[in-house]
Design a protein around this motif. Structure first.
Motif, PDB file in Angstrom:
ATOM      1  N   ASP A   1      12.916  -4.008  -9.681  1.00 57.40           N
ATOM      2  CA  ASP A   1      13.267  -2.852 -10.510  1.00 57.40           C
ATOM      3  C   ASP A   1      14.055  -3.333 -11.728  1.00 57.40           C
TER       4      ASP A   1
ATOM      5  N   ASN B   1       7.571  -8.156  -7.526  1.00 58.90           N
ATOM      6  CA  ASN B   1       6.857  -6.896  -7.700  1.00 58.90           C
ATOM      7  C   ASN B   1       6.193  -6.516  -6.365  1.00 58.90           C
ATOM      8  N   PHE B   2       6.154  -5.247  -6.063  1.00 54.38           N
ATOM      9  CA  PHE B   2       5.616  -4.696  -4.805  1.00 54.38           C
ATOM     10  C   PHE B   2       6.528  -4.949  -3.608  1.00 54.38           C
TER      11      PHE B   2
ATOM     12  N   ASP C   1       0.814  -1.220   0.000  1.00 49.01           N
ATOM     13  CA  ASP C   1       0.000   0.000   0.000  1.00 49.01           C
ATOM     14  C   ASP C   1       0.850   1.273   0.000  1.00 49.01           C
ATOM     15  N   GLN C   2       2.132   1.156   0.337  1.00 47.60           N
ATOM     16  CA  GLN C   2       2.953   2.379   0.410  1.00 47.60           C
ATOM     17  C   GLN C   2       4.128   2.408  -0.564  1.00 47.60           C
ATOM     18  N   ILE C   3       4.374   1.271  -1.212  1.00 48.38           N
ATOM     19  CA  ILE C   3       5.593   1.201  -2.032  1.00 48.38           C
ATOM     20  C   ILE C   3       5.506   2.134  -3.242  1.00 48.38           C
ATOM     21  N   SER C   4       6.648   2.750  -3.590  1.00 43.05           N
ATOM     22  CA  SER C   4       6.711   3.566  -4.801  1.00 43.05           C
ATOM     23  C   SER C   4       8.166   3.661  -5.233  1.00 43.05           C
ATOM     24  N   PRO C   5       8.398   3.827  -6.539  1.00 46.44           N
ATOM     25  CA  PRO C   5       9.783   3.844  -7.031  1.00 46.44           C
ATOM     26  C   PRO C   5      10.587   5.020  -6.479  1.00 46.44           C
ATOM     27  N   GLY C   6       9.906   6.075  -6.038  1.00 51.51           N
ATOM     28  CA  GLY C   6      10.620   7.253  -5.548  1.00 51.51           C
ATOM     29  C   GLY C   6      11.217   7.090  -4.164  1.00 51.51           C
ATOM     30  N   ARG C   7      11.102   5.902  -3.582  1.00 55.18           N
ATOM     31  CA  ARG C   7      11.571   5.725  -2.199  1.00 55.18           C
ATOM     32  C   ARG C   7      13.076   5.470  -2.101  1.00 55.18           C
TER      33      ARG C   7
END
Ligand SMILES: [Zn+2]
Length: 300
Positions: A78, A73-74, A36-42
């Motif tokens: 990458d 994934n998730f 629910d919180q993962i994003s590539p910008g982290r």
């Protein structure tokens, strides 16, 4: 590194180290924050690149030709970063398709709850046509008996494997969950040889290792490290003693850049298996475990 330095460093592993090899279960990067919180910008991909590149180059000098990155994934998969690292370090890095239902479903995105196995499989099959081309299916399930979401994910993996020919590597809670998955895979008309029981070392009952291997599945002891080496040797030795060396895989489950920790935290390297584990095996076992079996299990 020059050959002489290399021999000094590797000591008795010289034989193993000069041989081509494949690591079937490692990680470059993992983010445990949850679906629910993962994003590539982290994370900063350039920082990860810098840190991981050195570790992969070190590994390459031990003869490793290919590494299977098992981050789903998730959880921080990458493919773009992996492709950059592969080019820079001079070894193949394979990525995966699939979803991780273990850890009580923390890493399953919302759509996985609503869609059917067939719908999930359709997504994964579509991913195999992406230019970055996932080369295996990586899923995860909890301990047995499997719950509804775990069952959905293993069924989706079986459908995907049937359609694409890709092998399923499943992070598995225990031997009961392994046997349950194997039955599902076989019921879906997928060969047991397309199923890899990941983290088999977490099951202490060797009889279940033997049962899965005899059924034709791959039994993967993938946490080889300083604290666990004796048990890993015992596991590999047990299956070899039963004539099942050709169903056995080994790896380290090592790495990785920990997203959210300063500088990625402690990035364990990928060479312990070469320096400490392989020298303790019969020399004839090494090419089977490090080259022939990985290629038979996951393709060449
Ligand atoms: Zn892993």
């Amino acid at each position: 590194m020059r050959r002489r330095e290399f021999l000094a460093l590797a000591g008795g592993t010289a034989l193993a180290a000069q041989m081509d090899s494949v690591l079937v279960h490692e990680h470059v990067l993992v983010d445990f924050v949850g679906a629910d919180q993962i994003s590539p910008g982290r994370y900063d991909p350039d920082e990860v690149f810098r840190i991981a590149r050195a570790k992969l180059e070190e590994l390459r000098r031990f003869g490793c030709r290919r590494l299977l990155d098992c981050t789903p994934n998730f959880l921080g998969r990458d493919p773009e970063l992996l492709a950059r690292l592969s080019d820079a370090a001079g070894l193949e890095i394979w990525s995966n398709t699939g979803l991780y239902s273990a850890a009580n479903h923390k890493f399953l995105p919302g759509f996985a709850r609503n869609e059917t196995s067939a719908q999930l499989a359709k997504r994964w099959v579509a991913e195999t046509r992406q230019p970055w081309r996932p080369r295996f299916i990586k899923i995860g399930v909890n301990r047995g008996p499997l719950d509804e979401l775990d069952l959905k994910v293993i069924r989706a993996a079986a459908i995907t494997s049937r359609e694409t020919g890709l092998t399923i590597a499943s992070h598995t809670g225990d031997g009961a969950a392994a046997m349950e998955q194997l039955e599902i895979v076989t019921n879906e008309k997928v060969s047991p040889a397309k199923f890899v029981w990941v983290h088999a070392q977490n099951e202490r009952n060797h009889d279940l290792h033997e049962k899965a291997a005899r059924a034709g599945a791959w039994v993967e002891f993938d946490g080889v490290g300083p604290k666990t080496i004796e048990f890993h040797l015992q596991c590999v030795g047990f299956l070899a003693g039963k004539g099942l060396a050709r169903r056995t895989l080994v790896s380290q489950d090592s790495g990785w850049y920990h997203v959210g920790e300063p500088g990625g935290g402690e990035f364990r390297g990928y060479t312990y298996l070469y320096t400490d584990f392989l020298p303790r095996l019969e020399p004839a076992q090494i090419p089977i475990l490090m080259w022939e079996n990985p290629r038979e299990a996951f393709g060449v």
